[in-house]
Design an enzyme around this catalytic site. Structure first.
Site, PDB file in Angstrom:
ATOM      1  N   GLU A 211     -13.394  -1.408   6.833  1.00 48.19           N
ATOM      2  CA  GLU A 211     -12.659  -1.621   8.094  1.00 48.19           C
ATOM      3  C   GLU A 211     -13.409  -1.081   9.308  1.00 48.19           C
ATOM      4  O   GLU A 211     -13.154  -1.534  10.423  1.00 48.19           O
ATOM      5  CB  GLU A 211     -11.242  -1.031   8.008  1.00 48.19           C
TER       6      GLU A 211
ATOM      7  N   GLU B 289      -4.215  -7.657   5.212  1.00 48.23           N
ATOM      8  CA  GLU B 289      -3.340  -6.528   5.543  1.00 48.23           C
ATOM      9  C   GLU B 289      -2.418  -6.932   6.690  1.00 48.23           C
ATOM     10  O   GLU B 289      -2.861  -7.519   7.669  1.00 48.23           O
ATOM     11  CB  GLU B 289      -4.173  -5.309   5.961  1.00 48.23           C
TER      12      GLU B 289
ATOM     13  N   HIS C  39      -8.989   6.868   2.716  1.00 55.24           N
ATOM     14  CA  HIS C  39      -9.444   7.110   4.089  1.00 55.24           C
ATOM     15  C   HIS C  39     -10.690   7.979   4.204  1.00 55.24           C
ATOM     16  O   HIS C  39     -10.723   8.954   4.976  1.00 55.24           O
ATOM     17  CB  HIS C  39      -8.278   7.645   4.933  1.00 55.24           C
TER      18      HIS C  39
ATOM     19  N   TRP D  21     -11.339  11.688   9.212  1.00 52.65           N
ATOM     20  CA  TRP D  21      -9.915  11.376   9.296  1.00 52.65           C
ATOM     21  C   TRP D  21      -9.598  10.150   8.467  1.00 52.65           C
ATOM     22  O   TRP D  21     -10.400   9.229   8.401  1.00 52.65           O
ATOM     23  CB  TRP D  21      -9.474  11.100  10.750  1.00 52.65           C
TER      24      TRP D  21
ATOM     25  N   GLU E 252      -8.922   2.020  -1.653  1.00 54.32           N
ATOM     26  CA  GLU E 252      -9.632   1.717  -0.407  1.00 54.32           C
ATOM     27  C   GLU E 252     -10.344   2.938   0.166  1.00 54.32           C
ATOM     28  O   GLU E 252      -9.805   4.049   0.140  1.00 54.32           O
ATOM     29  CB  GLU E 252      -8.577   1.207   0.590  1.00 54.32           C
TER      30      GLU E 252
ATOM     31  N   ARG F 141     -13.502  -5.468   3.881  1.00 54.10           N
ATOM     32  CA  ARG F 141     -12.356  -5.297   4.773  1.00 54.10           C
ATOM     33  C   ARG F 141     -12.664  -5.551   6.243  1.00 54.10           C
ATOM     34  O   ARG F 141     -11.888  -5.132   7.113  1.00 54.10           O
ATOM     35  CB  ARG F 141     -11.837  -3.863   4.625  1.00 54.10           C
TER      36      ARG F 141
ATOM     37  N   TYR G 288      -2.889  11.559   5.949  1.00 56.85           N
ATOM     38  CA  TYR G 288      -3.187  10.234   6.458  1.00 56.85           C
ATOM     39  C   TYR G 288      -2.178   9.207   5.929  1.00 56.85           C
ATOM     40  O   TYR G 288      -1.905   9.157   4.723  1.00 56.85           O
ATOM     41  CB  TYR G 288      -4.611   9.775   6.055  1.00 56.85           C
TER      42      TYR G 288
ATOM     43  N   ARG H 217       0.857  -1.191   0.000  1.00 53.94           N
ATOM     44  CA  ARG H 217       0.000   0.000   0.000  1.00 53.94           C
ATOM     45  C   ARG H 217       0.887   1.233   0.000  1.00 53.94           C
ATOM     46  O   ARG H 217       1.736   1.375   0.890  1.00 53.94           O
ATOM     47  CB  ARG H 217      -0.889  -0.012   1.248  1.00 53.94           C
TER      48      ARG H 217
HETATM   49  O1  EZ4 Z   1      -6.999   3.970   9.985  1.00 49.58           O
HETATM   50  O2  EZ4 Z   1      -5.959   1.243  11.972  1.00 49.58           O
HETATM   51  O3  EZ4 Z   1      -6.105   0.305   6.324  1.00 49.58           O
HETATM   52  N1  EZ4 Z   1      -5.757   0.688   7.382  1.00 49.58           N
HETATM   53  C1  EZ4 Z   1      -6.124   1.837   7.960  1.00 49.58           C
HETATM   54  C2  EZ4 Z   1      -5.641   2.084   9.374  1.00 49.58           C
HETATM   55  C3  EZ4 Z   1      -6.763   2.623  10.248  1.00 49.58           C
HETATM   56  C4  EZ4 Z   1      -6.464   2.492  11.714  1.00 49.58           C
HETATM   57  C5  EZ4 Z   1      -7.723   2.700  12.528  1.00 49.58           C
HETATM   58  O4  EZ4 Z   1      -7.561   2.290  13.825  1.00 49.58           O
HETATM   59  O5  EZ4 Z   1      -6.809   2.603   7.340  1.00 49.58           O
HETATM   60  O6  EZ4 Z   1      -4.561   2.967   9.369  1.00 49.58           O
HETATM   61 CO    CO Z   2      -7.755   1.580   5.636  1.00 47.75          CO
END
Ligand code: EZ4
Ligand code: CO
Length: 404
Positions: A264, A341, A214, A404, A238, A285, A161, A149
């Protein structure tokens, strides 16, 4: 006589970062571990387990995994939600661990046995500038990874991020309140396609490349990004949009062939059912620690298989080595498993949670220890007590909050 659960304890420890571990003990002398870590909300998950779940477990038959799952899910009345589902996940994992230890078999054998020899994994590479990013990717390839990634900095922003200034990347920062980062989607969209297309040129056609947006884009922005990244031939893009609006992915889908991954922050099959049945995503995910444990994940992945959606569980440092191991058991035994992952752990976390799962040449294996194959060194864990830590928050350049 059937076995009984005689103790349910919560272990809070911070070997590099915070983890919430459930420990169940049975009258027959077996121990099972589960993970209920919710990044930045660890104490809530610990309290839910300690105050509202542990008393209900004492005296139950540990063999009744599904019944216990249903009891905690239906019995709570307040269904779903990240804290409730993490607690249920922890119980589910601990019971699968115990069932494996009772049978003397690794959990993947109880799930039908291996359908593959090893589980493909991906890790992270990030750097502010392109040359350093290429170096970071080369280093991950040298570690054996077949999938990486890639996240980069954005000119004009000070923080982005997924990007760190050297050393291991850990998004949660220690402190009583979250760090505030700034964000500008337009600057990101101007920059990131060139970066990823340059990465593809550098690595050649074979390496699987992934990127995580994100949850920060509108559907239209996401569609444009997906289309502009088509030359980079991503393995996936993603979390392009905040997934509460599942219809958003339909619009993205109509405009790009870049594969989409999401989920996620999902914690139940209901969160992903429209995305899966509508064929709006390619990878789901959900993590064993957050979406109801092995039992519920299997239901989600079985649904996903009907639509050729592949399983690709979240595996950041905040998913503990206990549930990470569980995820690899699921990966080895689930036909539509795509990729796991593997962000990696602080060396201390490997010591506190000795494990049978292993990484070699880009692939993971759960090992053949009975149960999940992850133990807890409680004496060592006790040396690293919980410390408040939070994921950052993000504000746009005008000061307003964004995702975020
Ligand atoms: O933002 O684990 O794909 N992984 C991610 C991570 C998540 C954090 C959240 O707790 O996007 O970095
Ligand atoms: Co992620």
């Amino acid at each position: 006589m059937t076995d009984r659960i005689i103790a349910a304890d919560v272990i809070l420890t911070s070997p590099g970062r915070n983890y919430v571990t459930l420990k169940l003990r049975t009258a027959d002398g077996l121990t099972g571990y589960g993970d209920a870590t919710v990044n930045g909300r660890e104490l809530a998950a610990a309290s839910y387990l300690r105050d509202h779940v542990a008393p209900l477990l004492i005296g139950l038959d540990p063999a009744r995994i599904e019944d216990t799952w249903q009891y905690l899910y239906r019995g709570a009345y307040w269904r779903r939600g990240p804290i409730t589902m993490a607690a249920i996940s922890a119980v589910d994992l601990a019971l699968w661990d115990i069932k494996g230890k009772t049978a003397g078999l690794p959990v993947y054998q109880l799930l039908g046995g291996a359908v593959r020899d090893r589980v493909l994994s991906y890790t992270h590479a990030s750097a502010w500038e392109l040359p350093e990013l290429l170096d970071a990717i080369d280093a991950r390839r040298a570690d054996g990874f077949k999938a990486v990634r890639a996240q980069s900095g954005v000119p004009g922003l000070e923080t982005v991020y997924g990007v760190h200034a050297g050393g291991g990347y850990e998004p949660a920062k220690r402190g009583a309140v979250p760090v505030t980062e700034s964000w500008d989607t337009d600057a990101y969209l101007r920059h990131v396609p060139d970066v990823l297309n340059a990465v593809r040129e550098h690595v050649g056609p074979e390496l699987a490349l992934l990127h995580d947006a994100h949850h920060r884009l509108t559907p239209q922005q996401a569609a444009r990004l997906g289309r502009s990244l088509e030359p980079a031939n991503l393995f996936w893009l993603e979390d392009v949009t905040p997934a509460e609006n599942q219809e958003a992915l339909r619009l993205v889908r109509q405009h790009t062939t870049t594969p989409l991954a999401i989920g996620e922050v999902f914690n139940s099959i209901y969160d992903c059912k429209d995305l899966i049945t509508g064929q709006l995503i390619d990878y789901i995910r959900v993590a064993v620690a957050h979406a109801g444990g092995i039992s519920h994940l299997r239901n989600i992945f079985a649904l996903a298989d009907l639509y050729q959606v592949k399983a690709a569980p979240h595996g950041p440092s905040d998913v503990s080595p206990v549930s990470f191991g569980a995820s690899v058991h699921v990966g080895l035994s689930t036909i539509n498993f795509g990729i796991q992952e593997y962000m990696g752990y602080d060396a201390l976390a490997h010591e506190v949670f000795p494990h049978s799962w292993s990484f070699a040449d880009g692939y993971l294996h759960p090992g053949d220890a009975p149960g999940l194959g992850v133990e807890v060194d409680e004496a060592l864990a006790a040396k690293f007590p919980y410390e408040p830590a939070y994921l950052p928050v993000a504000r746009r350049l005008d000061g307003s909050m964004t995702d975020w």
